[in-house]
Design a protein around this motif. Sequence first.
Motif, PDB file in Angstrom:
ATOM      1  N   ASP A 239      11.599 -20.092  30.430  1.00 47.59           N
ATOM      2  CA  ASP A 239      11.816 -19.972  31.874  1.00 47.59           C
ATOM      3  C   ASP A 239      13.234 -20.339  32.306  1.00 47.59           C
ATOM      4  O   ASP A 239      14.048 -19.470  32.594  1.00 47.59           O
ATOM      5  CB  ASP A 239      10.764 -20.817  32.619  1.00 47.59           C
TER       6      ASP A 239
ATOM      7  N   LYS B 256      18.907 -18.577  37.338  1.00 47.05           N
ATOM      8  CA  LYS B 256      18.791 -19.613  38.375  1.00 47.05           C
ATOM      9  C   LYS B 256      19.431 -20.895  37.853  1.00 47.05           C
ATOM     10  O   LYS B 256      19.075 -21.376  36.772  1.00 47.05           O
ATOM     11  CB  LYS B 256      17.325 -19.874  38.717  1.00 47.05           C
TER      12      LYS B 256
ATOM     13  N   LYS C 289       9.693 -11.664  31.502  1.00 46.37           N
ATOM     14  CA  LYS C 289      10.443 -12.270  32.612  1.00 46.37           C
ATOM     15  C   LYS C 289      11.709 -11.470  32.899  1.00 46.37           C
ATOM     16  O   LYS C 289      12.027 -11.171  34.049  1.00 46.37           O
ATOM     17  CB  LYS C 289      10.788 -13.741  32.293  1.00 46.37           C
TER      18      LYS C 289
ATOM     19  N   GLU D 290      15.537 -12.450  43.794  1.00 40.72           N
ATOM     20  CA  GLU D 290      14.209 -12.793  44.331  1.00 40.72           C
ATOM     21  C   GLU D 290      14.001 -12.313  45.760  1.00 40.72           C
ATOM     22  O   GLU D 290      13.588 -13.065  46.631  1.00 40.72           O
ATOM     23  CB  GLU D 290      13.971 -14.319  44.230  1.00 40.72           C
TER      24      GLU D 290
ATOM     25  N   ARG E  46      10.629 -10.421  41.962  1.00 39.21           N
ATOM     26  CA  ARG E  46      10.747 -11.684  41.217  1.00 39.21           C
ATOM     27  C   ARG E  46       9.760 -12.727  41.720  1.00 39.21           C
ATOM     28  O   ARG E  46       9.426 -13.674  41.002  1.00 39.21           O
ATOM     29  CB  ARG E  46      12.198 -12.193  41.293  1.00 39.21           C
TER      30      ARG E  46
ATOM     31  N   LEU F 274       6.888 -14.074  39.697  1.00 38.48           N
ATOM     32  CA  LEU F 274       7.003 -15.214  38.768  1.00 38.48           C
ATOM     33  C   LEU F 274       6.517 -16.515  39.400  1.00 38.48           C
ATOM     34  O   LEU F 274       6.432 -17.543  38.731  1.00 38.48           O
ATOM     35  CB  LEU F 274       8.449 -15.362  38.289  1.00 38.48           C
TER      36      LEU F 274
HETATM   37  N1  GLY Z   1      11.123 -19.728  37.425  1.00 38.92           N
HETATM   38  C1  GLY Z   1      10.890 -18.473  38.039  1.00 38.92           C
HETATM   39  C2  GLY Z   1      12.133 -17.654  38.169  1.00 38.92           C
HETATM   40  O1  GLY Z   1      13.054 -17.814  37.401  1.00 38.92           O
HETATM   41  O2  GLY Z   1      12.213 -16.869  39.059  1.00 38.92           O
END
Ligand code: GLY
Length: 353
Positions: free
Chosen positions: A124, A130, A212, A222, A226, A229
């Motif tokens: 992750d 991120k 992912k 996002e 996204r 997730l």
């Molecule tokens: N932990 C979820 C993401 O990276 O969006």
Amino acid sequence: MQELIFDNNVASCLDRCIGVMAPQGVFVIADTNTNDLVVNRMRAESQRIAQAPAIVINSGDVNKNLESLSYVWEQLGALGASRHSLVVNVGGGMVTDLGGFAAATFKRGVPFINIPTTLLGAVDAAVGGKTGINFNGLKNEIGAFAPACAVIISTTFFPTLPEAELLSGYAEMLKHGLLAGRKECDELMRYNIADNDQSHLLKLLEESVRIKVDIVEKDPHERGLRKALNLGHTVGHAFEALALSREQPVLHGYAVAWGLVIELILSHLQLGFSSAELQRLASYVLQNYGAFHITCHDYPELLRLMRHDKKNLNPDTVNFTLLRKVGDPVLNSTATDDDIKTALDLYRDLFHI
Ligand code: GLY
């Protein structure tokens, strides 16, 4: 675009990457644990980082803060890092989040490579861009989307991890499986963490990271997809916070595993998600993660925590990612307090609480 390398020869992969990038100086960022256990070992195997200075921060999520960040910036400055240098982050999510943010912001951006040392980090935090720190009592409050140039993913550091840490990372893999499809879920549920089969785990990990990455590449910031997730995380974060307030913290992935069960119950109630699939996940989670103890007296606090989740746009409702079926996520779903209380009741039935 970040290069993903799945290989247990971490040092030689790192040397190859550094050779191609030809940076002016390499700086390793680690925490006290990974510096002792991993970096010192890697120095013996990697010519390129044998002499590289290490910037070492205190381990633990409580140190993913402005003070540690400022220390890293100071050290990068004192050691003469420039935009043409390379930062190598070696550690779990705490190190790759903070080190990635430090690199992304120092002199407006130094390239960096992530070497995750935990399963949770590999599946992750290290992947997907991120980065950030906790601030003002809020998790990941300050940060940036800043992908690593490369992520070197291996299982080589896992044998020293407690089994609970592996299970914690495995919960995020289960989440990816649920988002991807039946075949991926079946494969994950067949594997037994206790077997400690590194090459099998590396294969499953590669499949999981690719799920992912497929999502992140379509929606890196996002804005939509996204959010898939976040499956399991609205309830998971509330359980994590409740456990912390009881001074009995639980590992992130454990909270996600229980969160997945409750969010699949909601998916069943709202979207007709298969009860057989739900039962299967619930027994897998109960068997491997045990139960998180709650009573109906905890419901008001859990609802408050869910409404205040930072991803929740409207404090009057609670937002979820739910599933119509395995592999078919429904973003921006909402649930009423009554639906959530029913789901919590059903969770307690399923987990014999
Ligand atoms: N932990 C979820 C993401 O990276 O969006």
